[in-house]
Design a protein around this motif. Structure first.
Motif, PDB file in Angstrom:
ATOM      1  N   GLU A  12       0.796  -1.227   0.000  1.00 48.80           N
ATOM      2  CA  GLU A  12       0.000   0.000   0.000  1.00 48.80           C
ATOM      3  C   GLU A  12       0.828   1.277   0.000  1.00 48.80           C
ATOM      4  N   GLU A  83       3.372  -0.904  10.549  1.00 52.48           N
ATOM      5  CA  GLU A  83       2.868   0.334  11.156  1.00 52.48           C
ATOM      6  C   GLU A  83       3.868   0.920  12.146  1.00 52.48           C
ATOM      7  N   ASP A  89      -3.849   1.463  15.773  1.00 53.01           N
ATOM      8  CA  ASP A  89      -5.154   1.599  16.426  1.00 53.01           C
ATOM      9  C   ASP A  89      -5.242   0.463  17.452  1.00 53.01           C
ATOM     10  N   ARG A  99     -10.848 -11.759  18.639  1.00 54.78           N
ATOM     11  CA  ARG A  99     -11.446 -12.559  17.569  1.00 54.78           C
ATOM     12  C   ARG A  99     -10.608 -13.799  17.292  1.00 54.78           C
ATOM     13  N   ARG A 123      -0.215 -10.959  14.477  1.00 54.98           N
ATOM     14  CA  ARG A 123      -0.215  -9.559  14.018  1.00 54.98           C
ATOM     15  C   ARG A 123      -0.754  -8.644  15.113  1.00 54.98           C
ATOM     16  N   ARG A 127       1.290  -5.688  17.082  1.00 52.45           N
ATOM     17  CA  ARG A 127       0.847  -4.282  17.113  1.00 52.45           C
ATOM     18  C   ARG A 127       0.739  -3.776  18.545  1.00 52.45           C
TER      19      ARG A 127
HETATM   20  P1  ATP Z   1      -7.863  -6.539  11.194  1.00 53.35           P
HETATM   21  O1  ATP Z   1      -8.470  -7.883  11.474  1.00 53.35           O
HETATM   22  O2  ATP Z   1      -8.078  -5.556  12.296  1.00 53.35           O
HETATM   23  O3  ATP Z   1      -8.179  -6.001   9.824  1.00 53.35           O
HETATM   24  P2  ATP Z   1      -5.406  -7.608  10.140  1.00 53.35           P
HETATM   25  O4  ATP Z   1      -4.233  -8.141  10.893  1.00 53.35           O
HETATM   26  O5  ATP Z   1      -6.224  -8.605   9.410  1.00 53.35           O
HETATM   27  O6  ATP Z   1      -6.275  -6.760  11.179  1.00 53.35           O
HETATM   28  P3  ATP Z   1      -3.844  -6.649   7.966  1.00 53.35           P
HETATM   29  O7  ATP Z   1      -4.426  -7.495   6.872  1.00 53.35           O
HETATM   30  O8  ATP Z   1      -2.511  -7.045   8.514  1.00 53.35           O
HETATM   31  O9  ATP Z   1      -4.925  -6.500   9.153  1.00 53.35           O
HETATM   32  O10 ATP Z   1      -3.719  -5.133   7.473  1.00 53.35           O
HETATM   33  C1  ATP Z   1      -4.663  -4.486   6.621  1.00 53.35           C
HETATM   34  C2  ATP Z   1      -4.401  -2.998   6.684  1.00 53.35           C
HETATM   35  O11 ATP Z   1      -4.865  -2.454   7.925  1.00 53.35           O
HETATM   36  C3  ATP Z   1      -2.911  -2.610   6.636  1.00 53.35           C
HETATM   37  O12 ATP Z   1      -2.793  -1.385   5.977  1.00 53.35           O
HETATM   38  C4  ATP Z   1      -2.531  -2.457   8.092  1.00 53.35           C
HETATM   39  O13 ATP Z   1      -1.433  -1.585   8.260  1.00 53.35           O
HETATM   40  C5  ATP Z   1      -3.808  -1.888   8.685  1.00 53.35           C
HETATM   41  N1  ATP Z   1      -4.026  -2.282  10.086  1.00 53.35           N
HETATM   42  C6  ATP Z   1      -4.454  -3.468  10.550  1.00 53.35           C
HETATM   43  N2  ATP Z   1      -4.611  -3.447  11.891  1.00 53.35           N
HETATM   44  C7  ATP Z   1      -4.260  -2.208  12.284  1.00 53.35           C
HETATM   45  C8  ATP Z   1      -4.206  -1.554  13.559  1.00 53.35           C
HETATM   46  N3  ATP Z   1      -4.535  -2.175  14.691  1.00 53.35           N
HETATM   47  N4  ATP Z   1      -3.805  -0.274  13.583  1.00 53.35           N
HETATM   48  C9  ATP Z   1      -3.471   0.389  12.450  1.00 53.35           C
HETATM   49  N5  ATP Z   1      -3.500  -0.176  11.228  1.00 53.35           N
HETATM   50  C10 ATP Z   1      -3.889  -1.456  11.144  1.00 53.35           C
END
Ligand code: ATP
Length: 133
Positions: A12, A83, A89, A99, A123, A127
C-alpha cells in the motif's frame, strides 16, 4: 559512525525511509542485527517488531511478515503490512486479538482457518507490543 538507508515498504505505501545506525529484525532463523556494510542477503521475516537504532534513540515498527533485502547501498523490508507506533489503532488490535483467540479456542475447524487465526493473533500481539500495550 556510518549509517545506511532503511526502507520499509508495503503493497500500500512506503512506511519508512530513514538513515539508521543499526537494525535488529527477527528472521526465520532468529534475530539478526544489521550494521552498515553488511553482506548482501535476503531473508523472510517473522511477524515481529523491527528495532531501529539511530544515535541515542530506538524506534520500533510493527512488521507483519515479509522479506528483508540487504543491498550494498541500503536495506529494504518488503512487508505484508507495517505500522509505526503512532499509526497503530490499539482498540482495533485488541478486537483482532480477541477474535483470533475465540477462533483458536473454538470447536474443531480446518487447518487453514486455524493457521489464519494464529497469524491474525500474531499480528495483533505485534501491534500491541509496538504500541506499548
Ligand atoms: P484486522 O483484522 O483488524 O483487519 P489484520 O491483521 O487482518 O487486522 P492486515 O491485513 O494485517 O490486518 O492489514 C490491513 C491494513 O490495515 C494494513 O494497511 C494495516 O497496516 C492496517 N491495520 C491493521 N490493523 C491495524 C491496527 N490495529 N492499527 C493500524 N492499522 C492497522
Amino acid at each position: 559512525m556510518s549509517t545506511f538507508l532503511l526502507e520499509i515498504v508495503t503493497p500500500e505505501r512506503k512506511v519508512y525511509a530513514e538513515e539508521a545506525d543499526m537494525i535488529v529484525v527477527k528472521g526465520v532463523a532468529g534475530e539478526l542485527g544489521i550494521l552498515p556494510n553488511h553482506i548482501p542477503l535476503v531473508t523472510p521475516l517473522k511477524i515481529a517488531p523491527v528495532k531501529i537504532k539511530k544515535g541515542n534513540s530506538t524506534e520500533l515498527i510493527a512488521v507483519n511478515g515479509g522479506f528483508m533485502e540487504v543491498r550494498k547501498d541500503k536495506v529494504v523490508i518488503l512487508a505484508e503490512s507495517a505500522e509505526l507506533p503512532a499509526d497503530i489503532d490499539v482498540e482495533r488490535a485488541r478486537s483482532a486479538k480477541e477474535r483470533a483467540e475465540k477462533r483458536l479456542g473454538g470447536s474443531k475447524q480446518d487447518e487453514l482457518d486455524f493457521r489464519r487465526a494464529e497469524m491474525a493473533l500474531q499480528r495483533a500481539l505485534n501491534r500491541l507490543d509496538v504500541a506499548g500495550k
